[in-house]
Each structure stands twice: as C-alpha cells, then as structure tokens.
Design a protein around this motif. Structure first.
Motif, PDB file in Angstrom:
ATOM      1  N   THR A 498      98.041  46.777  39.770  1.00 15.86           N
ATOM      2  CA  THR A 498      97.465  47.157  41.061  1.00 15.86           C
ATOM      3  C   THR A 498      98.144  46.403  42.187  1.00 15.86           C
ATOM      4  O   THR A 498      98.344  45.187  42.092  1.00 15.86           O
ATOM      5  N   ASP A 501      96.368  49.714  47.446  1.00 16.41           N
ATOM      6  CA  ASP A 501      95.622  50.890  46.941  1.00 16.41           C
ATOM      7  C   ASP A 501      96.413  51.683  45.915  1.00 16.41           C
ATOM      8  O   ASP A 501      96.078  52.810  45.572  1.00 16.41           O
ATOM      9  N   GLU A 502      97.476  51.091  45.392  1.00 15.89           N
ATOM     10  CA  GLU A 502      98.328  51.766  44.407  1.00 15.89           C
ATOM     11  C   GLU A 502      98.044  51.211  43.012  1.00 15.89           C
ATOM     12  O   GLU A 502      97.776  50.011  42.847  1.00 15.89           O
ATOM     13  N   SER A 559      96.009  56.001  41.921  1.00 19.22           N
ATOM     14  CA  SER A 559      95.273  55.153  42.864  1.00 19.22           C
ATOM     15  C   SER A 559      93.842  54.985  42.370  1.00 19.22           C
ATOM     16  O   SER A 559      93.424  55.612  41.412  1.00 19.22           O
TER      17      SER A 559
END
Length: 559
Positions: A498, A501-502, A559
C-alpha cells in the motif's frame, strides 16, 4: 520515506571465476565480464556487485585477500578492471566491490610480518593468544570445521581464524589496522566505484576476553559466535568508518551479517545512526535445516511468512531491506524452494515475483535470471568448495558417516551449487570457455542457457526483465508498506502493498498442486487490472476468488 537511488536500484551479483572466460584458461575473468555487460544491461539492472577480484591464493575463492590493491592474475590486470568500470559507467550502471576486512589471507604482507616475532609492528594487526593447558586458547570451532585457532611454532602462540586457517582474523581493536582499512576503502572509492558489499562485517568486534563457548555436550570444538557476532564495539567501528570514509561519497553499502536480528539490523541501517544502508541477513536462508546447515528439512511456508513479514514490518520506515534468494554461498533457489524438474520455469518465475514485489533492494545472482539449477556431481573429488570438502572429511573420513547420506546433503545445500560456470549457450562447455573449465559445467546446459532464454519471450529471463521494469515504473513496489494476508495457509503466500490510496495484491503458490485462493472478506481491494502473472490469466477474472495453478504467481493493482 526518503527516496534514494540505492533503494530504487536492482543489483546483479557476478561471481567472476564462473561468469565468462575470455582467454581459454577455463577461469572466468574481467574481459569476459566486459563482453557480457550488454546482456546484463538488457536485463534492466542498475548495479553490479562484483565478488572479490583482488590478489588471493584462492583458499576460499578470493575471500582470502593477499593484496587489497592488486587484481588477481586469474582475472586480469588493473587496466582490465579500470576498463570494466569505464564500460559500466558508460552504460549507466554502477559497481560495488566486495570489502573483506574481517580477515585477510595468511599470505598478506601484514601477516607475513606478524609471524616474524611477538614485537613486530604488524603483530597486533591480528589476534594472537598463548595456548591454555597445552591446548588452543579457547574451544571455538571454525566455520569451516576444526579449531578456530592455528598454532605458530616460531612464536609459540595461536592466531584466531573464524574461517579457514589461511584466513587469519584482523584485530579491529588496533586503530592502525582500522586506518589501513579506511585508507584502502578511500583508494577504491577515489577510483570511482559506487559502494561496497561488506563480507561478514558484523564479525569485526570480538568480546576481548575470547572466553570458551558453552559446551553442554562436551564437544571438542563449538561455535563461539555469541562472542564475535554483533560484538561490543561493532557499531562504534562502523560509525567511525562512516565518518572517516563513507559519508564523503554518494555510495551504496550493504553489510553481510550472519546472526543479525531485526532489532540489531535497525541499528545498522537507521540512516540517522550513520552506519550502513542495508544488511544481508540469513534468517530466511536457515529455515530449511536444523541447527547444522547440512541437516536438511523441507521448507515450512509459514516459517517463511513469519520471517519475511518480521523483516518487512520491522525495518519499514526505519532501515532498509536487501532482498535475495540466491548468492554465491547459497544453493540455487529454484531447486531449493521451487521445483527444478516439471515446473522449473513456473517456479523460478513465482519465486522471482514473490521477492521482487517486496519492499527493499532486490539482488539477482548470476544464472538466477535463466533458472539455473543445483548440480549433482558423482564424486566428491569434483567439488571445489573448502566448506564442502572439510565437512565431508569431518563427517565421512573421520566420523564414519555414510558417503551417500552426506552427498545428499551436499546436493541440496552445498555452496558449489551456485558456483558452476554460467550457462551461455548449448555449445561445448556451455559457451563459458574454449578451454577446460575450472569447475565442471552442470550437465543440463543444452536446455538451460542464456541464448535459449533470450530468444524465448516466455523465458525466465524475460520475466525478470518485466519485474525490473515494473519496479522502475511503479513507486509502490519500492516504497509501499507490506501486510501479510492468509497467514495460516501452508501453500499460498499472499500479501498486500500500500502507498497512499494505491494497492498491490501479490498472490503466489509455493506448491505443485492446484489450490483455491480466496481474498478474506475483511480485505478492501478494488482491482484495476493484472500487473504481471506467470501463467496466461483472463484479465476479467474475479481476483477475489480463483484457483491457482502449480507455482502460479499473480500481481493485481488496485485501490
């Protein structure tokens, strides 16, 4: 997290004796490496780590250095080495050299002087002690079997050698010795190298009393590692090294550190402490044997998950991980944790995916990128490694153990598995040499070789190229955090990366069976596409639940 070039690099390790021979003497050399630089560059790597090419009598394949300022004749000349550096830099690749300063060769001038008398100025460059009750100064065992002490008749004292008796340990308590090391490091850095891989660097500080090691079983010699691994002054020495040398250059440093744990590694790699950038630790390399390296047991995947996760989470945001499954001291990973027969290509790709999607700097060892395998020589005489030969003598010749049983251990765990000559093509001697190779070629070279791999777009080689390219284009692979999922699954190793927000979902099957994968319901993951896989996968298949083929690997972005 601070962004740096060495975090974003991929490293390729060359073991020069076995890489490429240019002059037909059967020994790999520097001109041979120059010949193949485009092959390495084409893979996409940024840095080459060159195992020792210094002047050496070769008792431990170059890790016994007789002159830190000269190139071994087997490998070429200093002019050859300078050409290599220029050619690498012209291709925008960096070079890190091996720094071997826990010990020197007994043929080094310092040791030749040290042996002359107890009051020789070089005596204190090494660790000498008188005998005790007619025996060695303590009961420590050498890493390569037998006592860690060797008697010197002329001066009636013993010198310490944690490794071979031809590798006397240097005395880092001596500030003159330390200054010699720093001067030598500066000399190489001023020639333009880009950093150091430091051999067993956490051994340089010994507990001054050099006490006997605990010996509840009453053995003749036992490991004294608790008294020289991560010793009392090691951080002081490395901070001094950083202050005197490393801080003055923009370089990469990695310390080989057997026996280091996460908490200790945080100290070595925390940039605010000014020591090193990363360490090679061996926890995951010790999971397939009991206390003795040669006492093999199958890998328990849960143990691997525990170990990798501890390091990924422990160093995140504090230090930095080095990622490897192969090197010159380890058996070939496709034979070790994969399946080098029916699923050689699939398992080699799966293991590469597992490793290269982790956080840290990945290291590729020569031949790994084409799926080279372990070797099985018929005779012990065909092996070259001092560790193997000493162990065989200790267990079979002196100890009476069964030849076949010990050979099985060598087939699985011997260091020579990694040292067989590189398999370039299907011609005689695998294209490694026009002469007689210094070590016998693995007989599977007609089907496993670089030429075949480069020409096959579905090969292990091209899969590595993809993985390296992904690391260069997706920041999350370098800098994202790590979280294990399905911790109790004994066949699937899955984890999430992570960054803001990916997310990346990495799923790998460590077994030769088809097994179901189901993303836990509590996991929030919206798939946006398949990033890479080692089997053909339907891009619209639901990634939250599917059946994995033997040794399958998939990476989804989302996401």
């Amino acid at each position: 997290m601070k962004r740096t070039w060495w975090k974003e690099s991929v490293v390729y390790q060359i073991y020069p004796r076995s890489f490429k021979d240019s002059n037909g003497d059967g020994i790999g050399d520097i001109q041979g490496i120059i010949e193949k630089l485009d092959y390495i560059k084409n893979l996409g790597v940024d840095v080459i780590w060159l195992s020792p090419v210094y002047e050496s009598p070769n008792d431990d394949n170059g890790y016994d250095i007789a002159d830190y300022y000269r190139i071994m004749d087997d490998f070429g000349t200093m002019e050859d080495w300078e050409e290599l550096l220029d050619e690498m830099h012209a291709r925008d690749m960096k070079l890190i050299m091996d720094l071997v300063v826990n010990h020197s060769s007994d043929e080094h001038q310092w040791f030749q002087e040290a042996k002359k008398s107890k009051d020789n100025p070089y005596r204190d460059y090494y660790i000498w002690r008188p005998g005790k009750d007619g025996k060695e100064p303590n009961n420590w065992k050498s890493t390569f079997s037998g006592s860690a002490w060797e008697y010197d008749e002329k001066t009636d004292e013993y010198y310490l050698h944690i490794f071979s008796k031809k590798q006397p340990d240097l005395n880092w308590e001596n500030p003159k010795l330390r200054q010699e090391v720093y001067d030598m490091m500066k000399w190489w850095l001023d020639k333009g190298i880009d950093g150091f891989r430091m051999d067993v660097i956490n051994f340089i500080s010994k507990v001054p009393e050099l006490p006997d090691a605990p010996n509840p079983k009453g053995q003749k010699y036992v490991s004294g590692s608790r008294f020289f691994k991560n010793g009392p002054r090691v951080h002081e020495y490395l901070q001094e090294m950083n202050r005197e040398v490393l801080s003055k250059y923009d370089v990469m440093t990695v310390g080989e550190m057997p026996g280091v744990d996460v908490e200790e590694a945080k100290k070595y790699t925390n940039l605010e402490r000014n020591e090193l950038q990363m360490v090679f630790q061996f926890e995951h390399m010790d999971l397939d044997h009991d206390s003795d390296k040669w006492d093999y047991k199958p890998l328990d995947l849960k143990d691997l998950k525990d170990s990798i996760s501890r390091w990924q989470e422990g160093l995140h945001g504090t230090g930095w991980n080095s990622l490897y499954l192969n090197n010159h001291d380890q058996p070939r990973v496709v034979s070790r944790f994969g399946n080098d027969k029916e699923y050689r290509v699939e398992s080699a790709k799966m293991l590469a995916t597992f490793l290269h999607m982790l956080q840290g700097t990945p290291y590729i060892y020569q031949g790994e990128e084409i799926g080279m395998t372990n070797v099985q020589y018929e005779s012990i005489e065909e092996y070259k490694d001092i560790e193997i030969l000493n162990m065989y003598k200790e267990k079979v010749i002196d100890g009476g153990e069964a030849h076949d049983k010990v050979m099985e251990s060598i087939y699985v765990k011997g260091r020579d598995n990694a040292r067989t000559p590189f398999q370039w093509n299907d011609q005689e001697h695998a294209g490694f040499t026009t002469g007689e190779p210094w070590m016998k070629i693995n007989s599977n070279y007609p089907t496993i070789n670089a030429e075949q791999a480069v020409n096959d777009e579905n090969s292990v080689y091209h899969y590595y190229r993809q993985l390296i390219q992904l690391r260069k284009t997706h920041e999350i692979i370098v800098y994202g955090d790590y979280r294990l999922i399905l911790p109790e699954d004994d066949q699937i190793y899955a984890y999430m990366r992570t960054l803001s927000d990916e997310k990346l979902l990495v799923v790998t099957n460590f077994s030769d069976e088809s097994v179901p994968f189901k993303l836990p319901e509590e996991e929030s993951f919206q798939a946006k596409g398949l990033l890479i896989s080692n089997y053909d996968v339907d891009g619209v298949e639901d990634c939250s639940s599917f059946t994995m083929k033997p040794y399958e690997a998939r990476v989804y972005k989302g996401s």
